[in-house]
Motif scaffolding. Sequence first.
Motif, PDB file in Angstrom:
ATOM      1  N   LEU A 178     -33.765 -11.648  24.224  1.00  0.00           N
ATOM      2  CA  LEU A 178     -35.159 -12.088  24.095  1.00  0.00           C
ATOM      3  C   LEU A 178     -36.007 -11.064  23.348  1.00  0.00           C
ATOM      4  O   LEU A 178     -36.816 -11.421  22.492  1.00  0.00           O
ATOM      5  N   ALA A 179     -35.818  -9.789  23.670  1.00  0.00           N
ATOM      6  CA  ALA A 179     -36.575  -8.740  22.981  1.00  0.00           C
ATOM      7  C   ALA A 179     -36.177  -8.671  21.507  1.00  0.00           C
ATOM      8  O   ALA A 179     -37.032  -8.546  20.621  1.00  0.00           O
ATOM      9  N   ALA A 190     -30.939  -4.852  17.232  1.00  0.00           N
ATOM     10  CA  ALA A 190     -31.861  -4.725  18.365  1.00  0.00           C
ATOM     11  C   ALA A 190     -31.174  -5.089  19.676  1.00  0.00           C
ATOM     12  O   ALA A 190     -31.411  -4.437  20.700  1.00  0.00           O
ATOM     13  N   VAL A 191     -30.310  -6.099  19.670  1.00  0.00           N
ATOM     14  CA  VAL A 191     -29.562  -6.445  20.882  1.00  0.00           C
ATOM     15  C   VAL A 191     -28.730  -5.250  21.332  1.00  0.00           C
ATOM     16  O   VAL A 191     -28.693  -4.905  22.520  1.00  0.00           O
ATOM     17  N   ILE A 250     -29.661 -18.461  22.643  1.00  0.00           N
ATOM     18  CA  ILE A 250     -30.605 -18.093  23.703  1.00  0.00           C
ATOM     19  C   ILE A 250     -30.861 -19.340  24.559  1.00  0.00           C
ATOM     20  O   ILE A 250     -31.452 -20.306  24.079  1.00  0.00           O
ATOM     21  N   PRO A 251     -30.422 -19.336  25.814  1.00  0.00           N
ATOM     22  CA  PRO A 251     -30.517 -20.547  26.647  1.00  0.00           C
ATOM     23  C   PRO A 251     -31.929 -21.135  26.732  1.00  0.00           C
ATOM     24  O   PRO A 251     -32.088 -22.359  26.678  1.00  0.00           O
ATOM     25  N   GLU A 252     -32.952 -20.293  26.854  1.00  0.00           N
ATOM     26  CA  GLU A 252     -34.326 -20.801  26.979  1.00  0.00           C
ATOM     27  C   GLU A 252     -34.817 -21.459  25.693  1.00  0.00           C
ATOM     28  O   GLU A 252     -35.736 -22.265  25.723  1.00  0.00           O
ATOM     29  N   SER A 296     -37.191  -9.474  15.648  1.00  0.00           N
ATOM     30  CA  SER A 296     -36.776 -10.101  14.383  1.00  0.00           C
ATOM     31  C   SER A 296     -37.798 -11.113  13.909  1.00  0.00           C
ATOM     32  O   SER A 296     -38.154 -11.145  12.730  1.00  0.00           O
ATOM     33  N   SER A 297     -38.277 -11.937  14.819  1.00  0.00           N
ATOM     34  CA  SER A 297     -39.284 -12.940  14.457  1.00  0.00           C
ATOM     35  C   SER A 297     -40.557 -12.278  13.976  1.00  0.00           C
ATOM     36  O   SER A 297     -41.233 -12.792  13.080  1.00  0.00           O
ATOM     37  N   GLY A 298     -40.879 -11.140  14.554  1.00  0.00           N
ATOM     38  CA  GLY A 298     -42.089 -10.426  14.156  1.00  0.00           C
ATOM     39  C   GLY A 298     -42.094 -10.060  12.683  1.00  0.00           C
ATOM     40  O   GLY A 298     -43.130 -10.144  12.024  1.00  0.00           O
TER      41      GLY A 298
END
Length: 159
Positions: free
Chosen positions: A50-51, A17-18, A118-120, A56-58
Amino acid sequence: MPIAGGLVFLTLTYFAAVQLLRDSGTYLKPADEFCDASDKAQQPCSRPDLAAFQISSGFAIFYVGWLGFKTWYISKTVHRNLPSTPEGRLFGWLHESEQIAAANFTFQVWDFIISLLIPEHCTAIFLTHHLMAAVVSWFSLHYQVLHYYGMYFLGLTEV
């Protein structure tokens, strides 16, 4: 083996996806707070990480959420196959709960590792959350405890 397979699946999904979304700034614009102010003038902001994380989490969240919903409300296996005593809710075994614990453990380990990129997401509280959720899932899986509550808190609440 399901844990290793899940880790591979989530990782491949994330990095694919990235790559697919690497130039997505024109049609999949993230919120301004996720963009570097110095880059805005030069090119549209693109945050494929982020997307890809959400995609993936979904997969993991949908799987445990659906399995929890199906077992709790549709088949009602959790209510029929576990004794309704306090001991039954703590120590009763249920195949679907074992699947949810394995999937949740897999997701939490994967999420902990990906969050480092992922920094956030790479904050102490976020990483601690995933570590503790992985520990709870591991105890449910390894010691076969809390299957009644695991069905609800590790599966159904994801809906």
